[in-house]
Scaffold this motif. Sequence first.
Motif, PDB file in Angstrom:
ATOM      1  N   PRO A   8       0.950  -1.298  -0.061  1.00  0.00           N
ATOM      2  CA  PRO A   8      -0.175   0.162  -0.045  1.00  0.00           C
ATOM      3  C   PRO A   8       0.943   1.201   0.093  1.00  0.00           C
ATOM      4  O   PRO A   8       1.780   1.296   0.631  1.00  0.00           O
ATOM      5  CB  PRO A   8      -1.013  -0.146   1.478  1.00  0.00           C
ATOM      6  CG  PRO A   8       0.061  -0.948   2.153  1.00  0.00           C
ATOM      7  CD  PRO A   8       0.605  -1.847   1.257  1.00  0.00           C
ATOM      8  N   VAL A   9       0.242   2.416  -0.510  1.00  0.00           N
ATOM      9  CA  VAL A   9       0.942   3.844  -0.734  1.00  0.00           C
ATOM     10  C   VAL A   9      -0.005   4.431   0.020  1.00  0.00           C
ATOM     11  O   VAL A   9      -1.192   4.604  -0.047  1.00  0.00           O
ATOM     12  CB  VAL A   9       0.972   3.976  -2.083  1.00  0.00           C
ATOM     13  CG1 VAL A   9       1.785   5.546  -2.060  1.00  0.00           C
ATOM     14  CG2 VAL A   9       2.055   3.219  -2.732  1.00  0.00           C
ATOM     15  N   PRO A  10       0.545   5.243   1.083  1.00  0.00           N
ATOM     16  CA  PRO A  10      -0.351   6.189   1.809  1.00  0.00           C
ATOM     17  C   PRO A  10      -0.811   7.575   0.967  1.00  0.00           C
ATOM     18  O   PRO A  10      -0.090   8.370   0.551  1.00  0.00           O
ATOM     19  CB  PRO A  10       0.519   6.873   2.848  1.00  0.00           C
ATOM     20  CG  PRO A  10       1.899   6.859   2.133  1.00  0.00           C
ATOM     21  CD  PRO A  10       2.037   5.485   1.392  1.00  0.00           C
ATOM     22  N   PRO A  11      -2.128   7.336   0.773  1.00  0.00           N
ATOM     23  CA  PRO A  11      -2.920   8.322  -0.096  1.00  0.00           C
ATOM     24  C   PRO A  11      -2.348   9.984   0.395  1.00  0.00           C
ATOM     25  O   PRO A  11      -2.284  10.828  -0.465  1.00  0.00           O
ATOM     26  CB  PRO A  11      -4.372   8.278  -0.131  1.00  0.00           C
ATOM     27  CG  PRO A  11      -4.416   6.622   0.203  1.00  0.00           C
ATOM     28  CD  PRO A  11      -3.139   6.517   1.188  1.00  0.00           C
ATOM     29  N   ALA A  12      -2.268   9.891   1.732  1.00  0.00           N
ATOM     30  CA  ALA A  12      -2.111  11.234   2.218  1.00  0.00           C
ATOM     31  C   ALA A  12      -0.856  12.096   1.609  1.00  0.00           C
ATOM     32  O   ALA A  12      -0.530  13.118   1.307  1.00  0.00           O
ATOM     33  CB  ALA A  12      -1.897  11.381   3.790  1.00  0.00           C
ATOM     34  N   ALA A  13       0.048  11.088   1.454  1.00  0.00           N
ATOM     35  CA  ALA A  13       1.482  11.526   0.715  1.00  0.00           C
ATOM     36  C   ALA A  13       1.455  11.695  -0.914  1.00  0.00           C
ATOM     37  O   ALA A  13       1.681  12.478  -1.534  1.00  0.00           O
ATOM     38  CB  ALA A  13       2.736  10.496   1.251  1.00  0.00           C
ATOM     39  N   ALA A  14       0.826  10.286  -1.301  1.00  0.00           N
ATOM     40  CA  ALA A  14       1.078  10.191  -2.879  1.00  0.00           C
ATOM     41  C   ALA A  14       0.192  11.033  -3.564  1.00  0.00           C
ATOM     42  O   ALA A  14       0.615  11.682  -4.416  1.00  0.00           O
ATOM     43  CB  ALA A  14       0.583   8.698  -3.214  1.00  0.00           C
ATOM     44  N   GLU A 163      -6.515  -7.156   2.227  1.00  0.00           N
ATOM     45  CA  GLU A 163      -7.526  -7.250   3.173  1.00  0.00           C
ATOM     46  C   GLU A 163      -8.649  -6.344   3.324  1.00  0.00           C
ATOM     47  O   GLU A 163      -8.178  -5.142   2.941  1.00  0.00           O
ATOM     48  CB  GLU A 163      -7.015  -7.449   4.568  1.00  0.00           C
ATOM     49  CG  GLU A 163      -6.088  -8.706   4.616  1.00  0.00           C
ATOM     50  CD  GLU A 163      -6.870 -10.126   4.453  1.00  0.00           C
ATOM     51  OE1 GLU A 163      -7.990 -10.081   4.647  1.00  0.00           O
ATOM     52  OE2 GLU A 163      -6.268 -10.943   3.975  1.00  0.00           O
ATOM     53  N   GLU A 164      -9.765  -6.476   3.451  1.00  0.00           N
ATOM     54  CA  GLU A 164     -10.767  -5.485   3.285  1.00  0.00           C
ATOM     55  C   GLU A 164     -10.735  -4.397   4.095  1.00  0.00           C
ATOM     56  O   GLU A 164     -10.894  -3.144   3.946  1.00  0.00           O
ATOM     57  CB  GLU A 164     -12.406  -6.141   3.657  1.00  0.00           C
ATOM     58  CG  GLU A 164     -13.429  -5.211   3.263  1.00  0.00           C
ATOM     59  CD  GLU A 164     -14.877  -5.681   3.291  1.00  0.00           C
ATOM     60  OE1 GLU A 164     -15.517  -5.064   3.867  1.00  0.00           O
ATOM     61  OE2 GLU A 164     -14.932  -7.082   2.975  1.00  0.00           O
ATOM     62  N   GLN A 165     -10.150  -4.514   5.463  1.00  0.00           N
ATOM     63  CA  GLN A 165     -10.057  -3.622   6.503  1.00  0.00           C
ATOM     64  C   GLN A 165      -8.806  -2.710   5.997  1.00  0.00           C
ATOM     65  O   GLN A 165      -8.955  -1.373   5.950  1.00  0.00           O
ATOM     66  CB  GLN A 165      -9.558  -4.282   7.789  1.00  0.00           C
ATOM     67  CG  GLN A 165      -9.431  -3.103   8.910  1.00  0.00           C
ATOM     68  CD  GLN A 165     -10.823  -2.085   8.902  1.00  0.00           C
ATOM     69  OE1 GLN A 165     -11.745  -2.707   8.793  1.00  0.00           O
ATOM     70  NE2 GLN A 165     -10.489  -0.953   8.868  1.00  0.00           N
ATOM     71  N   GLN A 166      -7.825  -3.251   5.179  1.00  0.00           N
ATOM     72  CA  GLN A 166      -6.702  -2.253   4.564  1.00  0.00           C
ATOM     73  C   GLN A 166      -7.138  -1.350   3.694  1.00  0.00           C
ATOM     74  O   GLN A 166      -6.777  -0.389   3.586  1.00  0.00           O
ATOM     75  CB  GLN A 166      -5.724  -3.543   4.299  1.00  0.00           C
ATOM     76  CG  GLN A 166      -4.473  -2.775   3.549  1.00  0.00           C
ATOM     77  CD  GLN A 166      -3.417  -3.641   3.001  1.00  0.00           C
ATOM     78  OE1 GLN A 166      -3.833  -4.601   2.287  1.00  0.00           O
ATOM     79  NE2 GLN A 166      -2.071  -3.229   3.173  1.00  0.00           N
ATOM     80  N   VAL A 167      -8.015  -2.194   2.801  1.00  0.00           N
ATOM     81  CA  VAL A 167      -8.587  -1.197   1.532  1.00  0.00           C
ATOM     82  C   VAL A 167      -9.492  -0.012   2.411  1.00  0.00           C
ATOM     83  O   VAL A 167      -9.378   1.109   1.857  1.00  0.00           O
ATOM     84  CB  VAL A 167      -9.646  -2.056   0.636  1.00  0.00           C
ATOM     85  CG1 VAL A 167     -10.282  -1.149  -0.272  1.00  0.00           C
ATOM     86  CG2 VAL A 167      -8.667  -3.324  -0.074  1.00  0.00           C
ATOM     87  N   ARG A 168     -10.221  -0.398   3.342  1.00  0.00           N
ATOM     88  CA  ARG A 168     -10.979   0.626   3.774  1.00  0.00           C
ATOM     89  C   ARG A 168     -10.100   1.669   4.731  1.00  0.00           C
ATOM     90  O   ARG A 168     -10.518   2.972   4.278  1.00  0.00           O
ATOM     91  CB  ARG A 168     -12.102   0.157   5.096  1.00  0.00           C
ATOM     92  CG  ARG A 168     -13.137  -0.751   4.617  1.00  0.00           C
ATOM     93  CD  ARG A 168     -14.141  -1.218   5.585  1.00  0.00           C
ATOM     94  NE  ARG A 168     -15.017  -2.058   4.901  1.00  0.00           N
ATOM     95  CZ  ARG A 168     -16.113  -1.702   4.266  1.00  0.00           C
ATOM     96  NH1 ARG A 168     -16.331  -0.450   4.272  1.00  0.00           N
ATOM     97  NH2 ARG A 168     -17.215  -2.595   3.668  1.00  0.00           N
ATOM     98  N   SER A 169      -9.225   1.099   5.117  1.00  0.00           N
ATOM     99  CA  SER A 169      -8.319   2.291   5.784  1.00  0.00           C
ATOM    100  C   SER A 169      -7.723   3.314   4.586  1.00  0.00           C
ATOM    101  O   SER A 169      -7.604   4.500   4.720  1.00  0.00           O
ATOM    102  CB  SER A 169      -7.154   1.746   6.749  1.00  0.00           C
ATOM    103  OG  SER A 169      -7.524   0.979   7.442  1.00  0.00           O
ATOM    104  N   LEU A 170      -7.317   2.560   3.605  1.00  0.00           N
ATOM    105  CA  LEU A 170      -6.714   3.484   2.380  1.00  0.00           C
ATOM    106  C   LEU A 170      -7.747   4.373   1.849  1.00  0.00           C
ATOM    107  O   LEU A 170      -7.397   5.418   1.568  1.00  0.00           O
ATOM    108  CB  LEU A 170      -6.139   2.520   1.108  1.00  0.00           C
ATOM    109  CG  LEU A 170      -4.755   1.830   1.704  1.00  0.00           C
ATOM    110  CD1 LEU A 170      -4.700   0.784   0.382  1.00  0.00           C
ATOM    111  CD2 LEU A 170      -3.656   2.879   1.574  1.00  0.00           C
ATOM    112  N   PHE A 171      -8.860   3.724   1.714  1.00  0.00           N
ATOM    113  CA  PHE A 171     -10.040   4.678   1.209  1.00  0.00           C
ATOM    114  C   PHE A 171     -10.276   5.897   2.180  1.00  0.00           C
ATOM    115  O   PHE A 171     -10.641   7.169   1.761  1.00  0.00           O
ATOM    116  CB  PHE A 171     -11.273   3.874   0.927  1.00  0.00           C
ATOM    117  CG  PHE A 171     -11.269   2.966  -0.353  1.00  0.00           C
ATOM    118  CD1 PHE A 171      -9.924   3.063  -1.096  1.00  0.00           C
ATOM    119  CD2 PHE A 171     -12.142   2.205  -0.656  1.00  0.00           C
ATOM    120  CE1 PHE A 171     -10.006   2.293  -2.430  1.00  0.00           C
ATOM    121  CE2 PHE A 171     -12.032   1.521  -1.962  1.00  0.00           C
ATOM    122  CZ  PHE A 171     -11.082   1.316  -2.515  1.00  0.00           C
TER     123      PHE A 171
END
Length: 339
Positions: A8-14, A163-171
């Motif tokens: 994963p890549v942190p959207p806040a930075a990317a 994992e679904e939780q990881q996706v939710r955190s990214l979103f």
Amino acid sequence: MSSPASRPVPPAAASLLNLRGAVDLSSLKRPAAPAGTAPTGPAPAGTAPSGAPVAAQGEQPAAAAGGPELKVNVTEANFQQLVELSAQVPVVFALWASYSPESGRMVETLDRVVASYGGRLVLGAADIEAFPQLAQAFQVQAVPTAVAVLKGQPVPLFQGSAEEQQVRSLFDELLKVAAANGVTGSLDAGGAAEQEPAPLPPLHQAAYDAIEAGDYSAAAEAYRQALKEMPSDHEAKAGLAQVELMDRLQSVSAQDSEALRTLAANEPNNLEAQLGVADLDVAGGHVEDALNRLVAFIGRNFGPERETARVRLLELFEVVGAGDGRVAKARQALARVLF
């Protein structure tokens, strides 16, 4: 292409780093329709992995009736529509291929999670075997890959399954960054975009305007003023860390990056080299590598250089997000080397 483990890549930075666009999507603009024909909306794909959003036969695409659906199959005909839509809501592209067994699982997960956000996100499933130009434009190294587009610019999310939780955190993080950049729309049940009013505080708006103009120094000054007026303004603190990172990296070329990485490898106690590579790693999504690099430097060094590295590490914590598990892990490691 292979199917690596999720990275994963942190959207806040990317996303903030790429708002002005390191990847050119203009070459994928929808071709002009032949004379006498009307432009069409999202077309159903002929084949899709299990769980991929495939339009029913005979179903009229929502785009043709005035707006896109929440889940569409990406084609050359509708790609530009989706890019334009990203000025109102983030669009998540799931790039898949029939030869990748992980593709179906990833699309199923994204489909389920996007649907739960009530129109604040749109999912586009793209078969890269049918649309190879898209993989090239997004610089995809492996499938499946998830990439968001925000205000027309790509935001890498992850490769492989997740994992679904990881996706939710990214979103969740993606939507925070979208809101900070004025993208606060949603789609109603019929697919029409409705822009939700979300005015920013004046200094935050000034910072946003400066970012749009490429003036990161002015953006940083606006955030500093916001912090002077309200020291507990966590969004201003995170924004300041992000624009300072953007400012440091805006003049770093690919050649400079390679030279910096070589120097850091050869001189592990070179402060500037270690700080520079940590910046590059955070911007590139290698968050753990960046944080571990600075923790290790702090553990090896003392005096002013150690303090400089510690301060930079705390700033990168803000960029990644205080609630990120990798930040929590790095905080623990930092405490061990300091005490």
